[in-house]
Scaffold this motif. Sequence first.
Motif, short mmCIF file in Angstrom:
data_model
loop_
_atom_site.label_atom_id
_atom_site.label_comp_id
_atom_site.label_asym_id
_atom_site.label_seq_id
_atom_site.Cartn_x
_atom_site.Cartn_y
_atom_site.Cartn_z
N TYR A 1 0.96 -1.04 0.00
CA TYR A 1 -0.03 0.09 -0.06
C TYR A 1 0.83 1.18 -0.06
N GLU B 1 3.70 1.29 -1.55
CA GLU B 1 4.10 1.38 -3.00
C GLU B 1 3.01 1.88 -4.02
N ALA B 2 1.77 1.70 -3.45
CA ALA B 2 0.85 1.89 -4.21
C ALA B 2 0.67 3.56 -4.15
N ALA B 3 0.92 4.11 -3.05
CA ALA B 3 0.94 5.44 -2.61
C ALA B 3 1.66 6.09 -3.38
N ARG B 4 3.02 5.61 -3.31
CA ARG B 4 4.26 6.29 -4.27
C ARG B 4 3.79 6.36 -5.73
N ALA B 5 3.07 5.20 -6.25
CA ALA B 5 2.75 5.20 -7.57
C ALA B 5 1.72 6.51 -7.92
N THR B 6 1.23 6.92 -6.93
CA THR B 6 0.17 7.95 -7.24
C THR B 6 0.88 9.37 -7.33
N GLY B 7 2.17 9.43 -6.90
CA GLY B 7 3.06 10.58 -7.25
C GLY B 7 3.03 11.42 -5.89
N ALA B 8 2.49 10.87 -4.84
CA ALA B 8 2.26 11.49 -3.68
C ALA B 8 3.77 11.88 -2.85
N ARG C 1 3.47 13.38 2.61
CA ARG C 1 2.11 13.01 2.90
C ARG C 1 1.97 11.30 2.87
N ILE C 2 2.90 10.59 2.26
CA ILE C 2 2.75 9.00 2.56
C ILE C 2 3.05 8.83 4.09
N GLY D 1 0.13 10.09 6.05
CA GLY D 1 -1.20 9.32 5.72
C GLY D 1 -0.88 7.85 5.84
N HIS D 2 0.20 7.11 5.60
CA HIS D 2 0.27 5.79 5.56
C HIS D 2 0.87 5.20 6.79
N SER E 1 -0.13 6.14 10.70
CA SER E 1 -1.17 5.25 11.29
C SER E 1 -0.88 4.07 11.73
N ASN E 2 0.39 3.22 11.11
CA ASN E 2 0.72 2.15 11.34
C ASN E 2 2.01 1.84 12.24
#
Lengths: 298, 345
Positions: free
Chosen positions: A192, A194-201, A205-206, A209-210, A213-214
Amino acid sequence: MPNLALDDLRAPPTGLRPRSRSFWQTVGRRLARDPVTLTCAAVLLLILLAAIFAPLIAPHDPYRTSMARRLLAVGDHRHWLGTDELGRDLLSRLIYGGRMSLFMGFMPVVLATIIGGTLGVIAGYAGGALNMAIMRLFDIFYAFPSVLLAVAISGVLGAGLVNSLVSLTLVFIPPVARVAESVTTQIRNQDYVEAARATGAASWRIVTGHVLSNVTGPILIYASSLISVSIVIASGLSFLGLGVVPPEPEWGLMLNTLRQAIYIAPLNAILPGVMIFITSMCSNLISDGLRGAMDVKV
Amino acid sequence: MLAQSQPAAVGESSSAALLRVADLRKSFPIKGGLFGRAQAHVKAVDGISFDVRTGETLGIVGESGCGKSTLARLLIQLIEPDTGTIALDGSPMAAGSAALRVLRRQIQMVFQDSYASLNPRLTIEDSITFGLKANGTDRIEAKHRAHAVLDMVGLAPDMFAQRYPHELSGGQRQRVNIARALALGPRLLILDEAVSALDKSVEAQVLNQLQELKQRLDLTYIFISHDLNVVQYISDRVLVMYLGKAIEVGPVQRIYNAPLHPYTRGLLSSRLSMDPRRRVSAAPLSGDPPNPIDPPSGCRFRTRCPIAEPLCAQREPGLVAAGDSHIVACHAQHSGSGHSLAAQA
């Protein structure tokens, strides 16, 4: 292949939907059902409230000495828990002493969690050379036992409240950072992220946002286990004369000054130790409860 | 080296290439020793070139460890290539360039592990809106968009938007992942083993849905899988990978009905037939792929190839056209290569 109707996959009407709980809601519910944690929390809260409202609760002035009433036994009709070596009311001093001892238990841990946690997450997420620089720096601290380190830093800075706060915070930053770094490194490689990085964020922010929380759960569990250590080391510093300065009431310092009376009035002498024991025990058990409650596949 | 990757041949006569990959290479150092110096390099993707045409589904097949997933991560810029270029619609995607931010939104990916690719602490809605917000969409618009894409993948927003990943089934989670990828409005979707972890009936539903979405949204797919049947079902063209290289590319019927490369033949014959009378007859693939740290000289497949000849150890075969937009890297298929099975020029 036949085109299966997508409508079949839609779930039943909204009314039947079970309420979703977030991770923290689940943890909260689990903690609320744990009698040990609840009891410990109640005891700690009691000590905390007593410390905060000490002027209202304490039966006597904690600073007032009386040569005539030195080392009265526990159970005295005026001084319920007896008096200390200078004739000061022990119950009042224990209540007032909670202020300093609790402050020294929680504050360094809070500061170290914020500073160490931030550095650890940065090191873990950035990886590479930055990780190496931050973590190797902290490794230097690991060369010394924590008590020795606290004593050494306090010794250099001199006695006093702020100095012992600084030294304890410095002692706790490296282990918190290490926990934060190792958890972050694991999270960083999750799909998840990596998916966030793929959005260009952007990285921040990553992280906010990600990652945060973990990682907060494991960091909090670890930090809560440090509270008891902090209380004990802070008391130790005061005991050595490096922490709080007399006549300020503080459990560790009281333990030190009452030490000479251990053969005359042993019960009086160990009372501050009992308070340290109860407080650190409770915070440890709460930490365990927290660990158990967070160990949930959510 | 003769005909070592010829982009001209790979590009073919296609007019509308959405994505053009040229000579992409990526190797990973194996660190060891006292100072963590690179002892060797694993050549995960080793000089691969291909085009993806607008509107098609390109299937990529190969054994595990052949570099499929590294290729996918290179394409969505999660890792940087050592050399080579990736161009989307003619604009090169270069690290650090301002255009990259815009370009990378147009390529999105669906990962294999539906659970690991969703943040367990976020609701479905928050997971989907994250990428939108990061790209400057305001909160309310992002929410509308999230609900719209959830609806598109057949998950009622009222039911699912506020739920957490652990409350969903594998198929539902993978739909959420597809929805998240679609939220940014990509033109190319990379599906890296996206349906492999699902059970067969759910897999079929998701595949059909992917087909439907492709029509509706004019998408182009790169479908990476080890499942040959699924690739046959969904692809227009197929690229066969072996040890970091493309060894055969062609239209799906050509690859499945008339494979030219001995590896492709072996791969296809390893499939189980539904018909008990059609027994596996071709020589099956034996052994494991060679170590990608030190691949064999010449043709990489020669160590397992039933028709290998001394020539194959000396020269590496390039990808050469074998008629009808079908290209293959095998000396036996190249006339004049010197292989005994090749036509003499």
